[in-house]
Design an enzyme around this catalytic site. Structure first.
Site, PDB file in Angstrom:
ATOM      1  CG  ASN A  24      -2.147  -8.464   7.305  1.00  0.00           C
ATOM      2  OD1 ASN A  24      -3.168  -8.680   7.957  1.00  0.00           O
ATOM      3  ND2 ASN A  24      -2.178  -8.346   5.992  1.00  0.00           N
ATOM      4  CB  SER A  33      -3.134 -12.466   7.102  1.00  0.00           C
ATOM      5  OG  SER A  33      -2.269 -11.613   6.385  1.00  0.00           O
ATOM      6  CB  SER A  34       1.031 -15.372   8.671  1.00  0.00           C
ATOM      7  OG  SER A  34       0.437 -15.995   7.550  1.00  0.00           O
ATOM      8  NE  ARG A  93     -11.271 -10.149   0.419  1.00  0.00           N
ATOM      9  CZ  ARG A  93      -9.990 -10.468   0.415  1.00  0.00           C
ATOM     10  NH1 ARG A  93      -9.622 -11.730   0.423  1.00  0.00           N
ATOM     11  NH2 ARG A  93      -9.057  -9.534   0.418  1.00  0.00           N
ATOM     12  CG  ASP A 148     -10.134  -6.380   1.819  1.00  0.00           C
ATOM     13  OD1 ASP A 148      -9.241  -5.645   2.279  1.00  0.00           O
ATOM     14  OD2 ASP A 148     -10.160  -6.763   0.641  1.00  0.00           O
ATOM     15  CB  ILE A 179     -10.413 -17.597   0.698  1.00  0.00           C
ATOM     16  CG1 ILE A 179      -9.424 -18.531  -0.001  1.00  0.00           C
ATOM     17  CG2 ILE A 179     -11.824 -17.849   0.222  1.00  0.00           C
ATOM     18  CD1 ILE A 179      -9.691 -20.002   0.265  1.00  0.00           C
TER      19      ILE A 179
END
Length: 252
Positions: A73, A70-71, A193, A25, A200
């Protein structure tokens, strides 16, 4: 990409960490600080991926899982999503041969069916090229979500029940776990992270049940070997109980 002669850090303890997962990130904020567009940050983040893979391969880690896309995004601006897809293709084209030379096995976890045919073909070829390598396993989570992972596992079990191969009363944690991504690898020991957020974000919900969590304010493009080493130091100094109590502690 990898340095075959890079020594294991003399300061690194016997950390016992076999599987590390990283939520990468901070690319966008890093780019903003530079006065650049977000795509510039993502490309800078690719350099940090190289460093992390090299460090993991040279410091006793068996598997490294990186949260690349990620799904969720897909909800980002179309221009940024397009840039990320092109960066993914570029990374596969430019890095996979180096990974192969250094005995790294590359795997993509997630629903790749939404990617264009060019990217899907690159993924298949990259995985096939490195499939028999025995060094570090590098998992790239792309179009991945922890909830999706569990749902697709449940669907596979439902199909077995429907086919008469499996009874509902035979379904347990172990059986479902066998349908989840990376089930054949060591469980995730440590989740890192970067970027200062403490969540998460739908990442590996099943796989990190007993993982240690490590949060750092360092933005992903700035995350280097010393930062990775610091995370492993923190991990080595923690006491993992896996739901139990501290040895010798009889108090509730």
């Amino acid at each position: 990409m990898l340095s075959a002669t890079q020594p294991v850090s003399e300061n690194l303890p016997a950390h016992g960490c076999r599987h590390v997962a990283i939520i990468m990130d901070g690319n966008g904020r890093w780019a903003k600080k530079q006065g650049k567009i977000r795509a510039f940050g993502h490309k800078a983040g690719a350099k940090s991926v190289r460093r992390a893979v090299s460090f993991a391969a040279n410091n006793g880690i068996d598997a490294l899982t990186l949260y690349a896309f990620s799904s969720e995004n897909w909800n980002r601006p179309a221009q940024e999503v397009s840039a990320l897809m092109e960066l993914f293709v570029w990374a596969l084209d430019s890095e996979v041969k180096s990974l192969h030379r250094h005995n790294v096995r590359l795997r993509i976890i997630g629903d790749i069916s939404r990617f264009n045919s060019r990217l899907q073909e690159r993924i298949r070829k990259s995985e096939a090229l490195t499939a028999h390598n025995t060094g570090l396993t590098l998992n790239i989570a792309a179009n991945y979500g922890g909830r999706w992972d569990i749902v697709q596992g449940v669907r596979q079990l439902a199909e077995l029940v429907q086919a008469g191969v499996l009874r509902p009363d035979q379904i347990d944690e172990e059986r479902l776990g066998q349908q989840i991504c990376m089930h054949e690898l060591a469980p995730v020991d440590l989740v890192i992270r970067t970027g200062g957020e403490h969540r998460i974000s739908n990442f590996l919900l099943w796989q990190i049940a007993y993982a240690e969590l490590y949060f750092t304010d360092v933005l992903w493009p700035d995350f280097d070997e010393q930062d990775f080493e610091g995370a492993l130091h923190a991990f080595a100094n923690r006491e993992r109980r896996f739901g139990g109590t501290e040895p010798g502690d009889d108090k509730a």
